[in-house]
Design a protein around this motif. Structure first.
Motif, PDB file in Angstrom:
ATOM      1  N   GLN A 241      -3.496  -9.916 -19.006  1.00 54.20           N
ATOM      2  CA  GLN A 241      -3.318 -10.031 -17.555  1.00 54.20           C
ATOM      3  C   GLN A 241      -3.972  -8.835 -16.876  1.00 54.20           C
ATOM      4  O   GLN A 241      -3.769  -7.693 -17.276  1.00 54.20           O
ATOM      5  CB  GLN A 241      -1.834 -10.068 -17.209  1.00 54.20           C
ATOM      6  N   PHE A 242      -4.773  -9.093 -15.827  1.00 57.08           N
ATOM      7  CA  PHE A 242      -5.411  -7.989 -15.120  1.00 57.08           C
ATOM      8  C   PHE A 242      -5.007  -7.897 -13.653  1.00 57.08           C
ATOM      9  O   PHE A 242      -5.335  -6.918 -12.988  1.00 57.08           O
ATOM     10  CB  PHE A 242      -6.938  -8.082 -15.242  1.00 57.08           C
ATOM     11  N   TRP A 243      -4.285  -8.894 -13.152  1.00 49.00           N
ATOM     12  CA  TRP A 243      -3.888  -8.858 -11.730  1.00 49.00           C
ATOM     13  C   TRP A 243      -2.838  -9.910 -11.493  1.00 49.00           C
ATOM     14  O   TRP A 243      -2.792 -10.930 -12.189  1.00 49.00           O
ATOM     15  CB  TRP A 243      -5.106  -9.139 -10.856  1.00 49.00           C
ATOM     16  N   TYR A 244      -1.923  -9.656 -10.536  1.00 46.98           N
ATOM     17  CA  TYR A 244      -0.995 -10.704 -10.122  1.00 46.98           C
ATOM     18  C   TYR A 244      -0.756 -10.594  -8.624  1.00 46.98           C
ATOM     19  O   TYR A 244      -0.899  -9.546  -8.037  1.00 46.98           O
ATOM     20  CB  TYR A 244       0.325 -10.609 -10.886  1.00 46.98           C
ATOM     21  N   GLY A 245      -0.365 -11.695  -8.036  1.00 51.27           N
ATOM     22  CA  GLY A 245      -0.132 -11.728  -6.597  1.00 51.27           C
ATOM     23  C   GLY A 245      -1.392 -12.117  -5.857  1.00 51.27           C
ATOM     24  O   GLY A 245      -2.433 -12.419  -6.432  1.00 51.27           O
ATOM     25  N   ARG A 246      -1.295 -12.091  -4.539  1.00 55.63           N
ATOM     26  CA  ARG A 246      -2.456 -12.391  -3.707  1.00 55.63           C
ATOM     27  C   ARG A 246      -2.739 -11.173  -2.845  1.00 55.63           C
ATOM     28  O   ARG A 246      -3.003 -10.108  -3.376  1.00 55.63           O
ATOM     29  CB  ARG A 246      -2.175 -13.662  -2.897  1.00 55.63           C
ATOM     30  N   GLN A 247      -2.626 -11.310  -1.505  1.00 61.03           N
ATOM     31  CA  GLN A 247      -2.896 -10.128  -0.697  1.00 61.03           C
ATOM     32  C   GLN A 247      -1.926  -9.006  -1.024  1.00 61.03           C
ATOM     33  O   GLN A 247      -2.258  -7.842  -0.925  1.00 61.03           O
ATOM     34  CB  GLN A 247      -2.797 -10.486   0.788  1.00 61.03           C
ATOM     35  N   SER A 248      -0.705  -9.361  -1.419  1.00 63.33           N
ATOM     36  CA  SER A 248       0.289  -8.338  -1.747  1.00 63.33           C
ATOM     37  C   SER A 248       0.383  -8.119  -3.245  1.00 63.33           C
ATOM     38  O   SER A 248       1.356  -7.583  -3.731  1.00 63.33           O
ATOM     39  CB  SER A 248       1.667  -8.765  -1.211  1.00 63.33           C
ATOM     40  N   GLY A 249      -0.635  -8.544  -3.981  1.00 60.45           N
ATOM     41  CA  GLY A 249      -0.605  -8.440  -5.439  1.00 60.45           C
ATOM     42  C   GLY A 249      -0.838  -7.026  -5.927  1.00 60.45           C
ATOM     43  O   GLY A 249      -0.940  -6.076  -5.171  1.00 60.45           O
ATOM     44  N   SER A 250      -0.950  -6.887  -7.229  1.00 58.08           N
ATOM     45  CA  SER A 250      -1.083  -5.574  -7.830  1.00 58.08           C
ATOM     46  C   SER A 250      -2.024  -5.646  -9.015  1.00 58.08           C
ATOM     47  O   SER A 250      -2.080  -6.637  -9.721  1.00 58.08           O
ATOM     48  CB  SER A 250       0.287  -5.066  -8.291  1.00 58.08           C
ATOM     49  N   THR A 251      -2.782  -4.581  -9.211  1.00 56.84           N
ATOM     50  CA  THR A 251      -3.667  -4.483 -10.362  1.00 56.84           C
ATOM     51  C   THR A 251      -2.888  -3.962 -11.554  1.00 56.84           C
ATOM     52  O   THR A 251      -2.217  -2.947 -11.469  1.00 56.84           O
ATOM     53  CB  THR A 251      -4.827  -3.525 -10.046  1.00 56.84           C
ATOM     54  N   THR A 252      -2.971  -4.663 -12.677  1.00 56.43           N
ATOM     55  CA  THR A 252      -2.287  -4.197 -13.885  1.00 56.43           C
ATOM     56  C   THR A 252      -3.235  -3.514 -14.849  1.00 56.43           C
ATOM     57  O   THR A 252      -2.817  -2.653 -15.600  1.00 56.43           O
ATOM     58  CB  THR A 252      -1.598  -5.371 -14.589  1.00 56.43           C
ATOM     59  N   THR A 253      -4.513  -3.910 -14.869  1.00 56.95           N
ATOM     60  CA  THR A 253      -5.503  -3.176 -15.668  1.00 56.95           C
ATOM     61  C   THR A 253      -6.670  -2.799 -14.774  1.00 56.95           C
ATOM     62  O   THR A 253      -6.830  -1.655 -14.403  1.00 56.95           O
ATOM     63  CB  THR A 253      -5.978  -4.022 -16.871  1.00 56.95           C
ATOM     64  N   PHE A 254      -7.490  -3.776 -14.403  1.00 61.61           N
ATOM     65  CA  PHE A 254      -8.592  -3.517 -13.482  1.00 61.61           C
ATOM     66  C   PHE A 254      -8.931  -4.815 -12.772  1.00 61.61           C
ATOM     67  O   PHE A 254      -9.040  -5.867 -13.396  1.00 61.61           O
ATOM     68  CB  PHE A 254      -9.830  -2.993 -14.214  1.00 61.61           C
ATOM     69  N   ALA A 255      -9.076  -4.737 -11.457  1.00 62.96           N
ATOM     70  CA  ALA A 255      -9.493  -5.902 -10.673  1.00 62.96           C
ATOM     71  C   ALA A 255     -10.443  -5.421  -9.596  1.00 62.96           C
ATOM     72  O   ALA A 255     -10.366  -4.281  -9.148  1.00 62.96           O
ATOM     73  CB  ALA A 255      -8.285  -6.609 -10.061  1.00 62.96           C
ATOM     74  N   TYR A 256     -11.339  -6.300  -9.173  1.00 63.27           N
ATOM     75  CA  TYR A 256     -12.383  -5.920  -8.219  1.00 63.27           C
ATOM     76  C   TYR A 256     -12.563  -7.021  -7.192  1.00 63.27           C
ATOM     77  O   TYR A 256     -13.663  -7.477  -6.913  1.00 63.27           O
ATOM     78  CB  TYR A 256     -13.681  -5.673  -8.989  1.00 63.27           C
TER      79      TYR A 256
END
Length: 719
Positions: A241-256
């Motif tokens: 998993q590298f990200w969850y949520g939408r506008q209020s989501g959170s990066t868990t590893t790396f997201a761009y």
């Protein structure tokens, strides 16, 4: 049979043609390119390249990207690919082949930062390729460049990123779905490395893949399994998993993710949760190289941002991969001042200036163009300064000196607190608005003369609710240059008369005295009276304003409720031998009890009550509303001595006279009836038919009436 045979084979030919058509449609490379690619894959064990050349770059100069390079190959080379793989600045950085060879052609692609050296129609030897690589120069056009440039020198077309040691390739395939792209990537192979739809786990990789490849398209991220949890579905990171949520989501590893607002999709992606697959958006749709999400097939409109333009394949990191030595890397560290620090001076004084450089020696100068170096090293202590002053620093390495970087020292004026407010005293408690005017900067507020924490900043400070004398302090702060002293602001709180509200019980129709409770004050009762004490005879709520004659003349109000308590109600009297318990139907703490009408107590239990007819009392503790109830205590003597000495000569139950229907039957130990007592015969003298009975224990049964239980016991006859 012939017709059937003909149809059967006709269908087979149609299917074969369809398969060939779709196969060619899904292959992104031309036949010539495919053969070339397969030839490159075949050189896995036959081609090896190594290079050296980690150097320092002098701004606005040109420098060879390698100091040496070697290529061992038994295969004929057709092209070399040299890319600025990290740190690339489009528009400033360039690679150029110097001293061109007639057998080689070079082309520079500024979008990807790649210089391609390829064989022309004439043959080119391995040594000519090596000489060409050694002749490639890097140049940056900026006067103040910074950072590090990494170069990858590859024998294959795929882009090589030294930080990940992986290869990346954009495959143009307009309209391809994410699923087909995933399968096509997994079916690809590059010099023995297994391909997969790219997974991006670092910013370095994101910039390289998103900005320097020749196109944009699908990547391996999806939240189709569980929305909105985005995971990598491909490669060695599959399931991560590298990200969850939408506008209020959170990066868990790396997201761009891209913050670009997409245009209306014309209803194609109106289904909630349909945008489950990630791709790198085309240029002009938000920040270059960032990601968007769309449906499995994307948009069917080539003009739409969600239209699939291809996919990106990553090679490397899969289990069993054996890395080919078809790429080498070097780097250039650009000579520059990377960081400076200059603390402010308060009033006057010296400052220690600091600087860091990417390489070489740090020089310090008094002005922007003067030739004299006033100091060298990472720090420089100024002379005493009374006004702002700008110094300059530059990095020097092997005769190369960078453009000077200004380092400004600010000398802040020592500020003063010009004026403060003086709030009026208040009675009891209050919130205060304190104001301070400073000569420069802003005011800081404290509750201590020195030290302590800042309570607030600005010209206005609002206190909490205060109930005691308090001193606050204001200081002036001009860019952390503080005034020499803090100015006190005293807040005075006058105490209120200490009154306590009361409840007073009135025994109607009597009167009761109400007391303000504090002497030597001024009084004003709700009745209009002005004495400390007043007398009232009616129930209700009264109040008195008590005013002090000291500073502030503070007043406080005391409230007195005049109440009437309900009378106690005796429910019953429990008599256990000589222990008496008075039980009320409305017990309260303000009741007291007695069984003689004179001595009252808080407890409703009495021990050793006298025998006979008695009276129980209950009343309010102030003495009003007394109630009573009669009760009988029966006293059974434990023994008697019939010897005519006038003491205990007969056995008689005290209190039995109050029960005219009572009857007592006396037995010996064998159950023989000895005597009967009643209202006419109240005692037993120890005889039967006037004959004295021997000393012994005897038993009795007392029946008071038909409504009460029989009482039994025994006593002793002593001789």
């Amino acid at each position: 049979m012939k017709t059937k045979f003909s149809c059967k084979y006709t269908l087979a030919i149609v299917l074969l043609c369809c398969n060939i058509f779709f196969a060619f449609k899904s292959v992104p490379l031309s036949e010539r390119e495919l053969k070339k690619e397969n030839k490159q894959k075949a050189t896995t064990a036959a081609s090896v390249i190594t290079a050296t050349g980690n150097q320092v770059y002098c701004p606005q100069s040109s420098i060879k990207i390698v100091t040496d390079v070697a290529i061992n190959s038994t295969e004929e080379l057709t092209a070399i690919y040299i890319q600025i793989s990290s740190g690339y600045v489009n528009g400033e950085d360039t690679l150029t082949l110097i001293n061109a060879n007639p057998n080689l052609t070079s082309s520079w692609n500024p979008d990807s930062g790649t210089l391609t050296i390829s064989r022309n129609n004439n043959s080119a030897t391995l040594s000519e390729f090596i000489a060409a690589i050694k002749a490639v120069e890097f140049r940056n056009s900026s006067a103040t460049p910074k950072g590090i440039r990494n170069f990858s020198i590859s024998l294959g077309q795929a882009n090589y990123l030294p930080s990940s040691k992986h290869y990346y390739q954009f495959v143009s395939s307009p309209g391809i779905s994410w699923g087909n792209a995933k399968r096509a990537a997994a079916a690809s192979n590059y010099f023995g490395l297994q391909g997969y739809l790219v997974t991006i786990t670092t910013l370095d990789e994101a910039i390289f893949v998103g900005e320097q490849l020749s196109g944009t398209g699908w990547i391996g991220g999806s939240d189709a399994r569980k929305e909105p949890y985005w995971i990598w579905e491909t490669g060695p990171e599959e399931g991560t998993q590298f990200w969850y949520g939408r506008q209020s989501g959170s990066t868990t590893t790396f997201a761009y993710w891209n913050d670009y607002k997409e245009p209306d999709n014309g209803g194609e992606l109106a289904l909630i949760g349909a945008e489950d697959y990630a791709y790198i958006a085309p240029p002009g749709n938000g920040q270059k190289g960032r990601w968007n999400d769309t449906s499995l097939y994307g948009s069917s409109d080539p003009a739409n941002v969600n239209y699939p333009r291809g996919y990106i394949v990553e090679y490397g990191g899969m289990p069993g991969d054996v890395y080919p030595q078809i790429s080498a890397s070097t780097s250039l560290t650009i000579l520059s001042i990377t960081e400076t620090k200059a603390p402010d001076i308060c009033g006057s004084g010296t400052a220690v200036l600091e600087a860091k450089s990417s390489a070489g020696t740090i020089n310090w100068y008094a002005d922007e163009t003067g030739a004299n170096v006033i100091a060298t090293g990472s720090s420089f202590t100024t002379p005493v300064l009374n006004a702002n002053k700008t110094y300059y620093t530059a990095a020097e390495f092997e005769g190369c000196i960078t453009k000077r970087t200004p380092v400004e020292v600010r000398v802040n004026i020592v500020p003063q607190v010009i004026s403060v407010s003086n709030p009026e005293p208040v009675c009891g408690s209050g919130i205060f608005f304190l104001e301070a005017t400073v000569s420069a900067g802003e005011a800081n507020w404290y509750n201590s003369k020195t030290g302590g924490s800042i309570l607030g900043t600005g010209s206005l400070f609002i206190t909490p609710n205060l109930s005691a004398n308090t001193i606050y302090y204001a200081e002036a702060n001009n860019n952390e240059c503080r005034s020499l002293t803090r100015i006190p602001i005293e807040i005075k709180i006058y105490p209120l008369p200490d009154v306590q509200n009361q409840e007073v019980v009135l025994c109607a129709p009597n009167s009761v005295t109400l007391d303000a409770g504090i002497s030597n004050m001024s009084y004003l009762w709700s009745t209009g009276e002005t004495t400390q004490k007043i007398t009232v005879s009616e129930l209700g709520t009264y109040y008195v304003d008590v005013t002090a004659s000291t500073a502030g003349n503070c007043s406080n109000r005391k409230t007195i409720k005049v109440i009437e308590l309900p009378a106690p109600e005796i429910q019953k009297i429990d008599v256990d031998n000589r222990t008496v318990t008075i039980i009320l139907s409305n017990p309260e703490s303000y009741y007291e009890y007695s069984i003689d009408g004179l001595n009252f107590q808080n407890s409703n239990i009495f021990q050793d009550a006298p025998g006979g007819l008695q009276t129980a009392y209950a009343r309010e503790k102030i003495g009003c509303k007394t109630v009573s109830k009669s009760f009988v205590v029966l006293v059974f003597p434990a023994f008697f001595t019939p010897n005519n000495d006038s003491f205990n000569d007969v056995w008689e139950v005290t209190g039995m006279e109050n029960y005219p229907e009572a009857q007592i039957t006396i037995f010996d130990r064998y159950g023989k009836l000895i005597a009967q007592l009643n209202a006419s015969k109240k005692y037993w003298d120890g005889t039967i038919n006037k004959i004295p009975l021997p000393a012994s224990d005897y038993w009795f049964a007392l029946k008071i009436d038909n409504t009460q239980p029989v009482l039994r016991g025994h006593f002793t006859l002593k001789r």
